[in-house]
Design a protein around this motif. Structure first.
Motif, PDB file in Angstrom:
ATOM      1  N   VAL A  69      38.718  20.655  30.661  1.00 32.16           N
ATOM      2  CA  VAL A  69      38.806  21.313  29.206  1.00 32.16           C
ATOM      3  C   VAL A  69      40.094  21.186  28.986  1.00 32.16           C
ATOM      4  N   ASN A  83      38.201  17.256  23.633  1.00 28.80           N
ATOM      5  CA  ASN A  83      37.352  17.414  24.586  1.00 28.80           C
ATOM      6  C   ASN A  83      35.951  16.711  24.054  1.00 28.80           C
ATOM      7  N   GLN A 119      35.114  24.793  22.007  1.00 33.70           N
ATOM      8  CA  GLN A 119      35.638  24.901  23.466  1.00 33.70           C
ATOM      9  C   GLN A 119      34.367  25.451  24.240  1.00 33.70           C
ATOM     10  N   ALA A 153      32.715  22.243  25.173  1.00 35.10           N
ATOM     11  CA  ALA A 153      33.583  21.608  25.842  1.00 35.10           C
ATOM     12  C   ALA A 153      33.286  21.947  27.358  1.00 35.10           C
ATOM     13  N   ALA A 186      40.877  23.829  33.608  1.00 36.48           N
ATOM     14  CA  ALA A 186      41.030  23.956  31.986  1.00 36.48           C
ATOM     15  C   ALA A 186      42.527  24.138  31.723  1.00 36.48           C
ATOM     16  N   PRO A 232      43.022  26.517  27.483  1.00 35.62           N
ATOM     17  CA  PRO A 232      41.772  26.487  26.900  1.00 35.62           C
ATOM     18  C   PRO A 232      41.738  27.320  25.652  1.00 35.62           C
TER      19      PRO A 232
END
Length: 323
Positions: free
Chosen positions: A121, A128, A186, A189, A203, A206
């Protein structure tokens, strides 16, 4: 005298053989870890100038952990993440993730590794998701790339629905990214990264583009994935709120792991629970550790220090300049 010398010599040789056997039979470094970085080095060369982004970094991550990596800009944490994601190759050392040797993989194996073993991510929400696909289609895409576009369409759609529901995004399955907020993007994602059931979810900042309240929602999604799916998750973050919510936070400084904070829940005599955090300096396999700058500055420690071995600890003292 000859007999004594021979006996002593024989005993010494036997002792050396015993020690060698113990070393040989000792489990290898990181044998039981899901992620094992051993003296990892990454050198970049730009216009003839070499920059060591990683300088012998050691790191172990056990299966099922949810941990954070922190460090100043240029510390090497993003370089480490790119290596673990299979996007970059170390210069030297060893790195294994879920049994995959990151230094020995060819291009085909590296592509399979990125599709099946790790999920990623990015900080930038636009990196993403594909803008012309719905949330559900974005989640299904990695499964199609892994297994081919033919067959199992219904199973892929069901898997996408389950992941979006787990992350509280089921009501937004038919929306495209521009119809979603940054936090919602997110969370989708995260579902995309989990689509192929990876061993590790990585990640990189993020929550970096999100406000604190939205960042908390995104981190809650990571925690849910860790708890419900058992996925090992490593998060690079500058967000102290995120770092303080995980059981283990590892700090990277000058291309090496420098310290880590471990958090645990304790119960006092009244039954009241409290979270206790303790910071440790990291001792690498060569015996090196990085002393906190505020400690060394407070005692004017420079260049060299004196060490004393005590019964239960090692004393570190400023250099006796007059001596």
């Amino acid at each position: 005298m000859t007999t004594t010398s021979q006996t002593a010599g024989t005993t010494t040789l036997e002792e050396l053989e015993r020690r060698a056997t113990e070393r040989r039979d000792r489990p290898s470094y990181g044998h039981d870890a899901l992620i094992a970085c051993d003296r990892l080095v990454r050198i970049f060369t730009t216009d003839g100038v070499e920059v060591q982004a990683l300088q012998g970094l050691d790191l172990l991550v056990t299966e099922g952990e949810l941990m954070a990596l922190v460090g100043a800009s240029g510390s090497g944490k993003s370089t480490l993440m790119n290596i673990l994601a299979g996007l970059d190759v170390p210069t030297a050392g060893a790195a294994k993730v879920a049994g995959c040797d990151l230094l020995a993989m060819d291009g085909k194996a590296r592509l399979r590794y990125r599709r099946e073993v790790v999920g990623f991510v990015w900080q930038q929400t636009a990196r993403n998701l594909l803008p012309y696909l719905t949330a559900a289609q974005n989640v299904a895409l990695p499964m199609q790339l892994k297994d081919g576009r033919k067959g199992g369409t219904r199973q892929k759609a069901r898997r996408a629905e389950e992941l979006l529901a787990m992350l509280d995004m089921a009501d937004h399955a038919d929306r495209r990214p521009h119809q979603l907020s940054g936090g919602q993007q997110q969370r989708v994602a995260i579902a995309v990264a989990l689509a192929n059931n990876p061993s590790v979810l990585l990640a990189d900042e993020p929550t970096g583009e999100l406000d604190s309240a939205t960042g908390e929602q995104v981190f809650a999604a990571f925690r849910r994935a860790n708890e419900e799916l058992g996925t090992t998750i490593v998060i690079v973050t500058h967000d102290q709120a995120v770092a303080s919510e995980v059981r283990r936070t590892v700090a990277i400084r000058d291309g090496r792991t420098s310290s880590e904070v471990l958090r645990r829940t304790e119960v006092d005599e009244t039954g009241r629970e409290s979270l206790v955090a303790r910071e440790y300096a990291m001792l690498d396999r060569a015996g090196r550790l990085q002393l906190p700058a505020d400690y060394t500055e407070a005692l004017d420690m420079r260049h060299r220090v004196a060490l004393e071995l005590e019964q239960d600890h090692i004393g570190v003292w400023p250099d006796d300049k007059e001596g």
